[in-house]
Motif scaffolding. Structure first.
Motif, mmCIF file in Angstrom:
data_model
loop_
_atom_site.group_PDB
_atom_site.id
_atom_site.type_symbol
_atom_site.label_atom_id
_atom_site.label_comp_id
_atom_site.label_asym_id
_atom_site.label_seq_id
_atom_site.Cartn_x
_atom_site.Cartn_y
_atom_site.Cartn_z
ATOM 1 N N ASP A 1 0.834 -1.231 0.059
ATOM 2 C CA ASP A 1 -0.154 0.018 0.080
ATOM 3 C C ASP A 1 0.708 1.075 0.083
ATOM 4 O O ASP A 1 1.580 1.548 0.803
ATOM 5 C CB ASP A 1 -0.930 0.052 1.025
ATOM 6 C CG ASP A 1 -2.098 1.150 1.074
ATOM 7 O OD1 ASP A 1 -1.763 1.910 0.386
ATOM 8 O OD2 ASP A 1 -2.706 1.304 2.159
ATOM 9 N N PHE A 2 1.053 1.884 -0.916
ATOM 10 C CA PHE A 2 2.000 2.932 -1.311
ATOM 11 C C PHE A 2 0.888 4.435 -1.182
ATOM 12 O O PHE A 2 1.765 5.445 -1.335
ATOM 13 C CB PHE A 2 2.378 3.086 -2.674
ATOM 14 C CG PHE A 2 3.441 1.969 -2.955
ATOM 15 C CD1 PHE A 2 4.039 1.270 -1.799
ATOM 16 C CD2 PHE A 2 3.728 1.807 -4.263
ATOM 17 C CE1 PHE A 2 4.860 0.367 -2.100
ATOM 18 C CE2 PHE A 2 4.662 0.891 -4.575
ATOM 19 C CZ PHE A 2 5.237 -0.058 -3.215
ATOM 20 N N SER A 3 -0.291 4.428 -0.440
ATOM 21 C CA SER A 3 -0.807 5.558 -0.172
ATOM 22 C C SER A 3 -0.452 5.916 1.475
ATOM 23 O O SER A 3 0.042 5.021 1.869
ATOM 24 C CB SER A 3 -2.491 5.380 -0.198
ATOM 25 O OG SER A 3 -2.705 4.234 0.752
ATOM 26 N N GLU B 1 3.207 1.052 5.478
ATOM 27 C CA GLU B 1 3.200 0.035 6.505
ATOM 28 C C GLU B 1 2.592 -1.392 6.018
ATOM 29 O O GLU B 1 1.833 -0.971 5.198
ATOM 30 C CB GLU B 1 2.298 0.495 7.829
ATOM 31 C CG GLU B 1 3.119 1.656 8.333
ATOM 32 C CD GLU B 1 2.486 1.987 9.791
ATOM 33 O OE1 GLU B 1 1.444 1.291 10.195
ATOM 34 O OE2 GLU B 1 2.671 3.084 10.684
ATOM 35 N N PRO B 2 3.131 -2.395 6.407
ATOM 36 C CA PRO B 2 2.354 -3.640 5.867
ATOM 37 C C PRO B 2 1.360 -4.016 6.521
ATOM 38 O O PRO B 2 0.703 -3.463 7.486
ATOM 39 C CB PRO B 2 3.640 -4.818 6.521
ATOM 40 C CG PRO B 2 4.136 -3.778 7.818
ATOM 41 C CD PRO B 2 4.108 -2.531 7.435
ATOM 42 N N GLU C 1 -2.017 -0.145 -7.720
ATOM 43 C CA GLU C 1 -2.774 1.106 -7.613
ATOM 44 C C GLU C 1 -1.573 2.318 -7.231
ATOM 45 O O GLU C 1 -0.450 1.850 -6.646
ATOM 46 C CB GLU C 1 -3.536 0.998 -6.335
ATOM 47 C CG GLU C 1 -4.702 0.156 -6.629
ATOM 48 C CD GLU C 1 -5.772 -0.053 -5.696
ATOM 49 O OE1 GLU C 1 -5.275 0.406 -4.369
ATOM 50 O OE2 GLU C 1 -6.729 -0.435 -5.805
ATOM 51 N N LEU C 2 -1.633 3.180 -7.652
ATOM 52 C CA LEU C 2 -0.871 4.511 -7.461
ATOM 53 C C LEU C 2 -1.724 5.552 -6.806
ATOM 54 O O LEU C 2 -2.912 5.798 -7.547
ATOM 55 C CB LEU C 2 -0.213 5.014 -8.551
ATOM 56 C CG LEU C 2 1.004 4.282 -8.972
ATOM 57 C CD1 LEU C 2 1.684 4.901 -10.108
ATOM 58 C CD2 LEU C 2 2.085 4.446 -7.936
ATOM 59 N N PRO C 3 -1.552 6.036 -5.681
ATOM 60 C CA PRO C 3 -2.624 7.136 -5.288
ATOM 61 C C PRO C 3 -2.437 8.314 -6.204
ATOM 62 O O PRO C 3 -1.452 8.506 -6.904
ATOM 63 C CB PRO C 3 -1.933 7.448 -3.825
ATOM 64 C CG PRO C 3 -0.420 7.168 -4.013
ATOM 65 C CD PRO C 3 -0.307 5.972 -4.907
ATOM 66 N N ASP C 4 -3.703 9.273 -5.923
ATOM 67 C CA ASP C 4 -3.806 10.216 -6.654
ATOM 68 C C ASP C 4 -2.745 11.571 -6.431
ATOM 69 O O ASP C 4 -2.613 12.357 -7.248
ATOM 70 C CB ASP C 4 -5.137 11.046 -6.307
ATOM 71 C CG ASP C 4 -6.169 10.050 -6.799
ATOM 72 O OD1 ASP C 4 -6.244 9.188 -7.415
ATOM 73 O OD2 ASP C 4 -7.529 10.350 -6.151
ATOM 74 N N ASP C 5 -2.191 11.210 -5.417
ATOM 75 C CA ASP C 5 -1.169 12.461 -5.090
ATOM 76 C C ASP C 5 0.476 12.099 -5.585
ATOM 77 O O ASP C 5 1.408 12.681 -5.053
ATOM 78 C CB ASP C 5 -1.052 12.794 -3.607
ATOM 79 C CG ASP C 5 -0.711 11.502 -2.849
ATOM 80 O OD1 ASP C 5 -0.801 10.443 -3.261
ATOM 81 O OD2 ASP C 5 -0.560 11.733 -1.499
ATOM 82 N N THR C 6 0.364 11.021 -6.571
ATOM 83 C CA THR C 6 1.779 10.664 -7.026
ATOM 84 C C THR C 6 2.180 11.722 -7.491
ATOM 85 O O THR C 6 1.947 12.649 -8.475
ATOM 86 C CB THR C 6 1.555 9.474 -8.031
ATOM 87 O OG1 THR C 6 1.013 8.390 -7.234
ATOM 88 C CG2 THR C 6 2.971 9.113 -8.413
ATOM 89 N N MET D 1 5.137 9.069 -0.867
ATOM 90 C CA MET D 1 5.190 9.667 -2.053
ATOM 91 C C MET D 1 6.198 11.082 -2.179
ATOM 92 O O MET D 1 6.842 11.167 -3.110
ATOM 93 C CB MET D 1 3.824 9.965 -2.732
ATOM 94 C CG MET D 1 3.278 8.575 -3.220
ATOM 95 S SD MET D 1 4.157 7.982 -4.610
ATOM 96 C CE MET D 1 3.066 6.345 -4.831
ATOM 97 N N ASP D 2 5.792 11.692 -1.291
ATOM 98 C CA ASP D 2 6.780 13.057 -1.160
ATOM 99 C C ASP D 2 8.083 12.898 -0.855
ATOM 100 O O ASP D 2 8.955 13.631 -1.467
ATOM 101 C CB ASP D 2 6.077 13.882 0.036
ATOM 102 C CG ASP D 2 6.050 13.210 1.485
ATOM 103 O OD1 ASP D 2 6.207 12.044 1.423
ATOM 104 O OD2 ASP D 2 6.228 13.971 2.563
#
Length: 815
Positions: free
Chosen positions: A310-312, A317-318, A431-436, A487-488
């Motif tokens: 989960d990259f959001s 965290e796992p 999935e990639l979050p919208d704030d990528t 992501m930041d």
């Protein structure tokens, strides 16, 4: 006041000026050089475990033998110490050229056209080996070039100290430098065998050097070996203490010399933080949480604890997914999206001993099919094969056996796989979050836009991150304020291009998803370091032991390939091990995006100049696009700098030796009963300079007699050294003053430190005609001063003689 001379001044003019016969031969230096060879080879045995055992022996012997033989032959011709050192360096260059650059050489030993380019290639190869492999590294020409060059320089230094300078004890410092790298790299230190072998060879060197000194002192006759015997007894006692004491001193369980020098300071049980806060672990210089494992795997084993999908969110965290886990780990099923286990796939057993490591996530190589002898209740996740304690237990003080099965991956096989079906794996892996950040998307498009197949895209991303623009640093993220995950953080990392494994692994995983490849980040440990021990595994298999601690904490990306499953990559430079299918020179093995008419998805053709540039970059071990400046900072630069410093440090010694040889030639006369003008002055100048080098400088107010008396008292000279000093003083007084007393008998004024002035006060003095100055007397006084001085003074007198710093005093000429 009158002065009676035993011979007229004109006798000096009538004395014949003929050279003295050459000093007696010194064939015993060959034995010392042979002992030097054995000592360096003995120290090199510590390299077993750093490189594959004994693979270094043949190239090292092929380098050291011609170097030391050339130096010994030069010494036999009496061409001077400076020439001997120069010949040694030239012989080293020739030996390295003959072994590593035969096609580029002239006459086999002289570097010729193309040598520079081949040298860059070998150094790049060595750099790639250091970056992508763990000890013991596989033998390669690049690694052997560096090893042979370093040992060749060390052999030159050892031989110069032991034979030319006649200071064999100081050569032990050079031998220690050989063992520094093994002491740092090998977890159990240098090793008992290498340590004892080196010490015994060093004692042999001391004994042979002393035997040579005794022969020289006795004119070649058989001399007493008492000193060598006492040295052997002292050395044997010291060796026994070094070997035995660590067995009884608490805490000496691992380390450098020979088996223990680092206290075991691991305290409370600690585990890997699955939230990827690895920076603190990596910044800990001592390491903690020691883990030992034994495996029969032919390739380096990564110990994997958990994966991040989960990259959001601001921190990754796992996901425990407790409701989806299956209980029991004696038999583990197939991972979602992976093919069924092939019975013919390679079977690997790994026995893991966690010791103080404590975590709810179980360490295991990928991909496990069963775990036995594990205490507690555990469950495995079909989505990623992570194993989690379900009863509040942990891995602390566990010893368990893991069976894994994995298919052999090849470059061609991966390159023939097309994009995966969107239903093959859960959506969480794509999935990639919208704030990528936009920099992630644009960078991905620039790097992978020319390729279609997932493997080509993955290799392009890995090569980009391992390229010369990026640097490994655990401090830069802290200083830049982007330490951690999210992501930041990935965006800041791509801007600064400096970070550690979390940033490289996370960035590659995010860019892979942006390129359409399912991905995740695995957290665990790099393969660690071999201990050299082994144990018996199931079905009689041999399991080789390794150890890891917090300094091996690592994160790496895993990318999904249809029909194969999850595949590991290594984008972090200077950490971990690049898999074989990803460390070869990269060129696209599938169709490019502009290959609209391509009919063969597995084609090996390369289209356009960009593919050539990428292949050349990987060939140069940069792992990125463009050859660039990465070759400028190579491991060979350190060895060359070390050699330059060593040669520079020898400059004072060489200058001092050249001046001594000049004075020796002045003293040499054919008839020992005759004198040549300046001979006694040169011998006395050498004596006063040597005395000053050993801490007994000549004062401005000293006359030859007062200086000789003071030197005999301070240095405790008696017997033969005192007699030699008296003969040198008498010869100097006669040569200086007899030639300068005018016809009226008046004594010239005193000249401090030399010149007229042997007679002070009233009365008369008689200068009896002495024998001519002999260089043997200078050698006898020098040896006496050396024996009576501490070790530090001897080294300073040899390497940094004070007499070189003093200008000639006004009115005093010393040859």
């Amino acid at each position: 006041m009158t002065s009676t001379l035993s011979r007229p001044a004109t006798a000096l003019e009538a004395a014949p000026t003929v050279p003295r016969p050459s000093p007696s031969a010194d064939p015993w230096h060959w034995a010392v050089t042979g002992a030097c060879l054995l000592a360096v080879l003995a120290a090199a045995t510590s390299l077993n475990g750093v490189v594959e055992p004994w693979t270094w022996l043949a190239p090292v012997v092929g380098t050291l033998v011609p170097v030391l033989v050339a130096m010994a032959a030069t010494r036999a011709l009496r061409l001077g110490s400076m020439i001997t050192a120069l010949v040694g360096v030239l012989a080293l260059i020739g030996a390295l050229t003959a072994q590593f650059f035969p096609r580029q050489s002239i006459l086999g030993v002289v570097p010729g056209p193309g040598t520079s380019l081949e040298l860059q290639r070998l150094l790049a190869q060595a750099e790639e080996t250091v970056v992508s492999q763990v000890a013991p590294v596989l033998p390669s020409a690049g690694i052997f070039l560096i090893v042979c060059a370093a040992l060749g320089l060390i052999a030159i230094v050892v031989d110069l100290f032991s034979t030319t300078l006649r200071m064999p004890a100081a050569s032990g410092l050079a031998l220690i430098t050989v063992m520094i790298s093994p002491a740092v790299v090998k977890p159990t230190g240098v090793g008992m065998f290498a340590f004892i072998t080196t010490v015994l060879a060093f004692l042999l060197l001391l004994a042979v050097a002393q035997w040579r000194e005794n022969r020289l002192a006795s004119g070649g006759a058989r001399a007493s070996s008492g000193f060598a015997g006492r040295s052997a007894m002292i050395g044997a006692a010291a060796l026994a203490a070094a070997v035995v004491l660590p067995m009884f001193v608490p805490g000496f369980t691992s380390g450098a010399f020979p088996q223990g020098a680092r206290l075991n300071l691991w305290g409370n049980a600690t585990g890997l933080n699955p939230a990827v806060t690895l920076g603190n672990d990596l910044r800990n210089p001592t390491g903690f949480g020691r883990i030992a494992y034994s495996t029969n795997s032919d390739t380096p084993v990564y110990l994997r604890a958990v994966t991040l999908e989960d990259f959001s969110g601001r921190r990754w965290e796992p996901d425990e997914r407790r409701g989806e886990r299956e209980a029991g780990v004696e038999e583990i099923g197939v991972e979602t999206g992976a093919p069924a286990a092939d019975a013919e796939a390679e079977q690997t057993f790994t026995r893991i001993t966690t010791q103080s490591y404590a975590s709810p996530w179980l360490l295991s190589p990928y991909a496990p099919v069963g775990v036995t002898n594990l205490a507690g209740s555990w469950a495995w996740d079909p989505a990623n094969l992570s194993i989690l304690a379900t009863d509040g237990g942990s891995t602390a003080r566990q010893e368990y056996l893991v069976e894994t099965r994995s298919a052999s991956l090849t470059r061609e096989g991966l390159g023939s796989i097309g994009p995966s079906d969107s239903e093959s794996v859960p959506a969480i892996f794509t999935e990639l979050p919208d704030d990528t950040p936009e920099i992630v998307r644009t960078s991905t498009e620039e790097i992978t836009g020319d390729y279609v197949n997932p493997y080509d895209k993955a290799m392009a991303i890995q090569n980009y991150l391992r390229g010369p623009e990026f640097t490994y640093s655990v401090e830069a993220p802290v200083e830049g304020g982007y330490d951690g995950s999210g992501m930041d953080v990935m965006a800041r990392f791509l801007e600064s291009k400096s970070g550690y494994c979390v940033h490289y692994a996370g960035t590659m995983a995010v860019m892979a998803r942006a390129a359409g490849i399912p991905s995740r980040v695995a957290v665990g440990y790099t393969p660690g370091s071999p201990t050299g021990d082994s144990e018996e595994g199931p079905d009689g298999t041999e399991l080789n032991e390794f150890v890891v601690d917090s300094r091996n904490a690592h994160a790496w990306p895993e990318l999904y390939f249809e029909g194969v499953g999850w595949v590991q990559f290594e984008p972090t430079p200077s950490r971990g091990v690049v898999p074989t299918y990803a460390q070869q020179a990269f060129s696209p093995v599938g169709p490019r995006a502009d290959d609209s008419d391509a009919l063969n998805p597995g084609s090996l053709s390369r289209v356009g100049a960009e593919a050539d540039a990428s292949a050349e970059a990987s060939d140069a071990a940069a792992g990125g696009q463009g050859a660039g400046p990465q070759n400028e900072a190579s491991p060979g630069a350190g060895a060359a700098a070390l050699g330059g410093i060593a040669l520079l440090a020898l400059v004072p010694l060489l200058l001092r030796t050249a001046r001594t040889r000049s004075r020796r030639r002045t003293v040499a006369v054919a008839d020992v009963s005759a004198a040549v003008d300046g001979a006694a002055t040169a011998a006395w100048a050498e004596t006063t300079d040597i005395a000053g080098d050993y801490g007994h400088p000549l004062d401005e107010t000293d006359t030859p007699r007062t200086f000789a008396a003071r030197l005999a008292h301070e240095a405790d000279l008696a017997g033969e050294p005192a007699q030699s000093l008296a003969r040198l003083r008498n010869a100097y007084e006669h040569e200086e003053y007899a030639a300068r007393i005018p016809a009226d008998g008046a004594i010239p004024p005193v000249r401090p430190g030399g010149g007229s002035g042997a007679v002070r006060g009233g009365g008369s003095a008689t200068l009896a005609r002495p024998s001519a100055a002999r260089w043997d007397d200078v050698d006898i006084v020098t040896r006496a001063l050396r024996r009576g001085s501490p070790w530090s003074t001897r080294v300073k007198a040899r390497l940094f003689p004070q007499s070189l710093m003093n200008r000639f005093r006004s009115g005093s000429r010393r040859g």
